[in-house]
Design an enzyme around this catalytic site. Structure first.
Site, PDB file in Angstrom:
ATOM      1  N   GLU A 171       1.025  -1.234   0.207  1.00 16.95           N
ATOM      2  CA  GLU A 171       0.085   0.045   0.008  1.00 16.95           C
ATOM      3  C   GLU A 171       0.763   1.422   0.034  1.00 16.95           C
ATOM      4  OE1 GLU A 171      -3.032   2.575   2.748  1.00 16.95           O
ATOM      5  OE2 GLU A 171      -2.463   0.592   3.431  1.00 16.95           O
ATOM      6  N   GLU A 227      -9.646   6.302   0.726  1.00 13.75           N
ATOM      7  CA  GLU A 227      -9.451   4.800   0.648  1.00 13.75           C
ATOM      8  C   GLU A 227      -9.602   4.393  -0.961  1.00 13.75           C
ATOM      9  OE1 GLU A 227      -7.851   3.058   2.596  1.00 13.75           O
ATOM     10  OE2 GLU A 227      -7.905   4.106   4.616  1.00 13.75           O
TER      11      GLU A 227
END
Length: 255
Positions: A84, A220
């Site tokens: 990520e 997100e």
């Protein structure tokens, strides 16, 4: 309103497997014409590639608003191991370059994606932009939900907490809604695993949001554990799509 498309080229360091490889990425963006000189935006690429190698540092408790939380976390990854931290970094670099082409001053909360680095802590990230009175701040992340079928993006705005976010909660919610609209227009699905299903969440437990004195939102961009979204995130084309949407949302918010 006059529209124009600008092509932006940027070299990105992938940071996978500890080796550096270059990727030439063109971000074509269409936004309302006009100069945004004088505007200041803080971009916060979530986490850092080396956080897992510095457990003492990232587990240290810091102020996160009315509570204390660990300095940082490792972030998630795709099932194939694409971190990520690297995704956040690559998308943030694309967004930063495109905004600078529009005359925006962009401040990044971290300046590398390195296995030897860690942080910065959420209290530092949360306060970034406060002293320079930035116009807004966007924290860029991806999720790692293991819920079956979980997919889609969501945008997080700070809850109204007296003495902490009461001055920026309303403009932050407007920013979050603007970013959500841009992601929807980019044909990205809203998260199906967040209560409400509308792609918007409000939280009071995130230091990155609670410590900000400027309008702030956290995105997100998708679920890295979802195979379809993982393919998008690990492709240059997919990252360009995320970046284009964020740039359009940020430009609209600045106007």
């Amino acid at each position: 309103m006059l529209l124009r498309a600008l092509a932006v080229s940027v070299l990105l360091v992938l940071g996978l497997g500890g080796t550096a490889s270059a990727e030439r990425v063109d971000v074509a963006r269409t936004a309302p014409a006009g100069d945004l000189s004088g505007k200041v935006v803080v971009l916060d690429p979530g986490h850092q590639l080396g956080n897992a190698s510095h457990p003492t540092q990232i587990n240290r408790l810091v102020t996160a608003g009315p509570t204390r939380k660990p300095c940082n976390t490792t972030g998630t990854s795709t099932n194939g191991g694409y971190p990520e931290a690297t995704f956040n970094w690559q998308v943030a670099r694309l967004v930063a370059k495109a905004l600078r082409e529009r005359g925006v001053r962009v401040i990044m909360t971290r300046h590398s994606n390195s296995r030897s680095a860690w942080g910065p802590c959420v209290d530092v990230r949360g306060r970034a932009g406060n002293k320079i009175h930035a116009d807004l701040k966007v924290s860029i992340h991806a999720d790692g939900s293991l819920s079956p079928g979980a997919r889609g993006f969501h945008v997080i705005a700070p809850a109204r907490i007296e003495g902490w976010t009461d001055d920026i909660a309303a403009p932050s919610l407007r920013l979050a809604r603007t970013l959500r609209a841009a992601l929807v227009r980019a044909d990205l699905p809203r998260a199906n695993y967040i209560a409400g299903g509308d792609g918007l969440d409000v939280r009071g437990d995130l230091g990155t949001l609670n410590l900000s004195d400027v309008p702030v939102a956290m995105v997100e961009l998708g679920n890295m554990r979802n195979a379809t979204e993982a393919r998008r995130m690990t492709s240059a084309q997919g990252r360009r799509g995320y970046a284009r949407a964020l740039v359009k949302g940020i430009v609209r918010a600045l106007r």
